[in-house]
Design a protein around this motif. Structure first.
Motif, PDB file in Angstrom:
ATOM      1  N   ALA B 188      11.363  15.285   9.026  1.00 31.63           N
ATOM      2  CA  ALA B 188      11.408  14.132   8.122  1.00 31.63           C
ATOM      3  C   ALA B 188      10.870  14.562   6.761  1.00 31.63           C
ATOM      4  CB  ALA B 188      10.567  12.990   8.675  1.00 31.63           C
ATOM      5  N   ILE B 189      11.462  14.006   5.697  1.00 32.74           N
ATOM      6  CA  ILE B 189      10.997  14.306   4.336  1.00 32.74           C
ATOM      7  C   ILE B 189      10.752  12.963   3.642  1.00 32.74           C
ATOM      8  CG2 ILE B 189      11.427  15.638   2.246  1.00 32.74           C
ATOM      9  CD1 ILE B 189      13.751  16.996   3.718  1.00 32.74           C
ATOM     10  N   LEU B 190       9.496  12.718   3.321  1.00 34.29           N
ATOM     11  CA  LEU B 190       9.086  11.398   2.838  1.00 34.29           C
ATOM     12  C   LEU B 190       8.604  11.498   1.392  1.00 34.29           C
ATOM     13  CD1 LEU B 190       6.944  10.663   6.015  1.00 34.29           C
ATOM     14  CD2 LEU B 190       9.336  10.000   5.647  1.00 34.29           C
ATOM     15  N   PHE B 191       9.218  10.725   0.518  1.00 31.60           N
ATOM     16  CA  PHE B 191       8.879  10.779  -0.911  1.00 31.60           C
ATOM     17  C   PHE B 191       8.166   9.497  -1.359  1.00 31.60           C
ATOM     18  CE2 PHE B 191      12.692  13.418  -0.465  1.00 31.60           C
ATOM     19  CZ  PHE B 191      12.305  14.579  -1.124  1.00 31.60           C
ATOM     20  N   ALA B 192       7.122   9.668  -2.132  1.00 36.07           N
ATOM     21  CA  ALA B 192       6.492   8.552  -2.865  1.00 36.07           C
ATOM     22  C   ALA B 192       6.352   7.312  -1.994  1.00 36.07           C
ATOM     23  CB  ALA B 192       7.304   8.219  -4.120  1.00 36.07           C
ATOM     24  N   THR B 193       5.734   7.491  -0.846  1.00 34.27           N
ATOM     25  CA  THR B 193       5.679   6.377   0.086  1.00 34.27           C
ATOM     26  C   THR B 193       4.267   6.122   0.588  1.00 34.27           C
ATOM     27  OG1 THR B 193       6.878   5.347   1.917  1.00 34.27           O
ATOM     28  CG2 THR B 193       6.167   7.632   2.233  1.00 34.27           C
ATOM     29  N   THR B 194       4.139   5.183   1.514  1.00 34.12           N
ATOM     30  CA  THR B 194       2.830   4.786   2.001  1.00 34.12           C
ATOM     31  C   THR B 194       2.946   4.270   3.439  1.00 34.12           C
ATOM     32  OG1 THR B 194       0.911   3.364   1.569  1.00 34.12           O
ATOM     33  CG2 THR B 194       3.058   2.419   1.096  1.00 34.12           C
ATOM     34  N   ALA B 195       1.842   4.341   4.167  1.00 34.15           N
ATOM     35  CA  ALA B 195       1.797   3.804   5.524  1.00 34.15           C
ATOM     36  C   ALA B 195       1.414   2.328   5.529  1.00 34.15           C
ATOM     37  CB  ALA B 195       0.798   4.605   6.360  1.00 34.15           C
ATOM     38  N   ARG B 196       1.034   1.813   4.376  1.00 31.35           N
ATOM     39  CA  ARG B 196       0.674   0.397   4.239  1.00 31.35           C
ATOM     40  C   ARG B 196       0.616   0.042   2.764  1.00 31.35           C
ATOM     41  NH1 ARG B 196      -5.489  -0.253   4.186  1.00 31.35           N
ATOM     42  NH2 ARG B 196      -5.195  -1.831   5.777  1.00 31.35           N
ATOM     43  N   LEU B 197       1.054  -1.161   2.433  1.00 34.06           N
ATOM     44  CA  LEU B 197       0.922  -1.595   1.045  1.00 34.06           C
ATOM     45  C   LEU B 197      -0.527  -1.970   0.760  1.00 34.06           C
ATOM     46  CD1 LEU B 197       3.962  -1.457   0.900  1.00 34.06           C
ATOM     47  CD2 LEU B 197       3.958  -3.608  -0.344  1.00 34.06           C
ATOM     48  N   SER B 198      -0.971  -1.680  -0.444  1.00 29.93           N
ATOM     49  CA  SER B 198      -2.321  -2.041  -0.873  1.00 29.93           C
ATOM     50  C   SER B 198      -2.338  -3.492  -1.346  1.00 29.93           C
ATOM     51  CB  SER B 198      -2.753  -1.135  -2.024  1.00 29.93           C
ATOM     52  OG  SER B 198      -2.008  -1.457  -3.176  1.00 29.93           O
ATOM     53  N   ASP B 310      -8.912  -1.019  12.674  1.00 30.30           N
ATOM     54  CA  ASP B 310      -9.990  -0.351  11.944  1.00 30.30           C
ATOM     55  C   ASP B 310      -9.478   0.404  10.720  1.00 30.30           C
ATOM     56  OD1 ASP B 310     -11.736  -1.223  14.006  1.00 30.30           O
ATOM     57  OD2 ASP B 310     -11.080   0.480  15.231  1.00 30.30           O
ATOM     58  N   GLY B 311      -8.221   0.183  10.382  1.00 31.45           N
ATOM     59  CA  GLY B 311      -7.661   0.857   9.224  1.00 31.45           C
ATOM     60  C   GLY B 311      -7.297   2.309   9.476  1.00 31.45           C
ATOM     61  N   LYS B 312      -7.252   2.716  10.753  1.00 31.71           N
ATOM     62  CA  LYS B 312      -6.939   4.121  11.079  1.00 31.71           C
ATOM     63  C   LYS B 312      -5.441   4.298  11.296  1.00 31.71           C
ATOM     64  CE  LYS B 312     -11.237   5.909  11.832  1.00 31.71           C
ATOM     65  NZ  LYS B 312     -11.630   5.563  10.425  1.00 31.71           N
ATOM     66  N   LEU B 313      -4.919   5.345  10.702  1.00 32.22           N
ATOM     67  CA  LEU B 313      -3.483   5.606  10.824  1.00 32.22           C
ATOM     68  C   LEU B 313      -3.170   6.503  12.026  1.00 32.22           C
ATOM     69  CD1 LEU B 313      -0.613   5.411   9.679  1.00 32.22           C
ATOM     70  CD2 LEU B 313      -1.206   7.192   8.028  1.00 32.22           C
ATOM     71  N   THR B 314      -4.142   7.327  12.405  1.00 31.00           N
ATOM     72  CA  THR B 314      -3.909   8.324  13.455  1.00 31.00           C
ATOM     73  C   THR B 314      -3.268   7.740  14.724  1.00 31.00           C
ATOM     74  OG1 THR B 314      -5.868   9.378  12.567  1.00 31.00           O
ATOM     75  CG2 THR B 314      -4.997  10.283  14.607  1.00 31.00           C
ATOM     76  N   PRO B 315      -3.755   6.617  15.247  1.00 33.84           N
ATOM     77  CA  PRO B 315      -3.177   6.118  16.500  1.00 33.84           C
ATOM     78  C   PRO B 315      -1.661   5.890  16.433  1.00 33.84           C
ATOM     79  CG  PRO B 315      -5.216   4.959  16.020  1.00 33.84           C
ATOM     80  CD  PRO B 315      -4.909   5.802  14.821  1.00 33.84           C
TER      81      PRO B 315
END
Lengths: 391, 391
Positions: B188-198, B310-315
């Motif tokens: 996968a190639i991911l550009f200018a992105t996020t795992a959650r909006l702020s 808890d705001g963790k992305l790892t899981p």
């Protein structure tokens, strides 16, 4: 019991404030007191609303003139009545023993022309027609606002200012005052300001204006006897409000917290607390501000540019009072008028051998920090003014 | 002479492109192919619009699925006709010899559900009523969009993807695809992105939605046989557009340059080039985009959050394909989804021992850099895909 508690609350409330204050209106209706505007038109007659805090001394040399920002007004400190819940917009800075100490200084704050809080603006009645000016009100500039306030000082018999101060647009008025009336000033304290709006600043203002003028209730500015363009003005304010905050404080205050529920609504109701907060900001603003004034004042800000054709600021400062002292204060998380804009001012002042103090205050409150960082700003202002006094 | 010049232009135009392409519509109207949405509702029947570039090889293992951003569509590359002036939105990246080399790869791009460019969305006719869905269209999520595209791949008989890629919201779809279908992916190639909006991201989206829903023409979403809420959608787009640009590029392109004149207008006409540019962006957008789709898709983005309580992305990354390779690319001047958001993804991937490459590209083009920095992105993507091939 309740009455007693209220009195106690008021005791606390009034203890360190300037107390009950009154908005005064000065009518400029002497034909010799016309205001020639940058656009070429003349504003006459006109009214300036202003308030004063503290006592003018016999020598009339303890005056500090405060300039408000875009959405501010002449009510910088104190309360309008015993029942009043909220003090003036810079009450944290102005009062007995405060940064602008009303035990020592006579503080004046006037609503800008073009505004909607007592001074003549687009919502005022044009005496020639008996109807509100609406868009026949002439476009004003920061320079015009400053010239009007100079006329107010003349009327009050004030020939010299110990200092001027303001944040954001208020800082622009401060810079313009320094340039226009160099011999009147001992000092100036400028917060979170700029010598020119950037393309990004103009872009945000332009979208805000577009939100207002796109509202059918705006009706080409003629809405004073009708439903005003509340929706458009609220959108403009919500947008502007984001630019006043920092990413850090938005995360700290709201992050992704949901409003009154544990799950997403899966509809277009408000889900996130930050949405609710912004909507509240937008709709409380429309209750106190006029949409046409918002158009005129943001345009005045867009026009503000002290640099010359080559983008140099130094020439504007060539005729400053060489004996004056200036403090320039920026905030680390202010991305509307970031530190680089303050540094541009500082460098140009230095090149003219002006005694300038520069502080970049560490704050996570964004542009609004100049309205919030009481302790840090009090330390800076007190120290600076003591230094000016010693001169 | 003109005709010849045109032919020559077309020769140049088509030389390095995938040429003339066709939008295809896949109708999901088999009752076994219902889409169960996160909101609990079912979308059925529905249509997905998609385009393909290059040739599917015999082993069906050369597929790259491209995800578009908020305002994108299935038209990622090539032209719809000889006369077509503009190619697909990522033509710089997709074509013979380009980063996503159509001589080697079979590239697919599909319009998201909720969209307005062929896939079923709020402007589509609800077969149950014979009328457009309007706000009866169910609220969709990024996960729903991804599930729909998986159904498209199933229909096309594609069981494995060589890679997925996209920028901004497209990157969110990429992340969701990695999580949902780990065994389908090599990379996968991911550009200018996020795992959650702020909170700031949500705030900007909320103001954009407020601009649309405040427009009386929006009419609670029922405007398809009437005048659409163009003014509201234009304001939303103008605002969003500022967030796609950097302060640097705004200064470089526009600074304070005036539009067609040497002096200020002193009225509410456009004075600055940046105002004119934004207005053009806003009003050209409304010609191609549906206001309700804008509401639905921005809401889907706001809802996107791969982190746990808890705001963790790892899981979220626990069950990824451990053999996959990921490239995460951010841009120095992107303040919408800044580098810190990409680093959050990179760190979570690393903690799950995923082979991740991180590039922060030096660019002054802001968030839009993923649509503009052809040379830099081509180098990154080519190198990365060659590395995946070698595996």
């Amino acid at each position: 019991m309740n009455a007693k508690a209220e009195i106690n609350d008021n005791n606390i409330k009034f203890k360190d404030s300037v107390g009950i204050v009154e908005k005064k209106l000065l009518h400029f209706n002497n034909a010799e007191k016309k205001l020639l505007l940058d656009c070429g038109q003349i504003l006459f007659p006109f009214i300036l609303a202003y308030e004063t805090y503290g006592q003018l001394n016999a020598k009339k040399d303890n005056v500090i003139l405060i300039f408000h920002a875009l959405s501010g007004d002449s009510h910088a400190a104190g309360y309008y009545s015993e029942e009043d819940k909220k003090p003036g917009w810079w009450d944290m800075m102005i009062g007995p023993g405060k940064a602008f100490d009303t035990n020592k200084y006579y503080v004046i704050c006037s609503n800008v022309i073009g505004g909607c809080m007592g001074s003549t603006g687009p919502s005022s009645v044009n005496p020639q027609t008996g109807k509100p000016y609406c868009l026949t009100f002439p476009q004003i500039t920061i320079n015009d606002m400053v010239k009007a306030q100079k006329m107010l000082l003349d009327e009050l018999g004030i020939k010299k200012l110990f200092s001027v101060s303001g944040g954001s647009m208020g800082g622009m008025l401060g810079l313009q005052f320094m340039i226009n009336y160099p011999d009147m000033l001992d000092s100036a304290i400028l917060f979170a300001t700029t010598a020119r709006l950037s393309a990004e600043n103009i872009a945000f203002n332009a979208v805000g204006r577009m939100a207002i003028t796109s509202d059918p209730n705006w009706n080409n500015g003629e809405y004073y006897d009708k439903q005003p363009p509340d929706a458009g003005l609220a959108v403009a304010r919500m947008l502007a409000h984001i630019t006043y905050l920092s990413r850090e404080i938005l995360k700290e205050k709201f992050d992704r917290k949901l409003q009154d529920k544990e799950k997403y609504s899966y509809d277009f109701n408000i889900d996130f607390q930050v949405e609710s907060y912004l909507k509240y900001q937008g709709y409380s603003f429309v209750r106190r501000f006029d949409a046409n004034s918002y158009l005129y004042i943001t345009k005045a800000m867009d026009y503000f540019d002290l640099t010359d054709k080559d983008g140099k600021l130094t020439p504007a400062f060539r005729n400053l009072n060489k004996n004056m002292k200036v403090a320039v204060v920026s905030f680390t998380s202010d991305w509307l008028f970031p530190t680089a804009m303050s540094k541009m001012i500082v460098n140009a002042l230095k090149s003219q051998n002006i005694d300038v103090t520069f502080c970049e205050v560490n704050s996570n409150r964004g542009h609004d920090a100049f309205l919030l960082e009481k302790e840090k700003l009090t330390t800076i202002v007190k120290g600076f003014l003591e230094n000016v006094e010693r001169k």
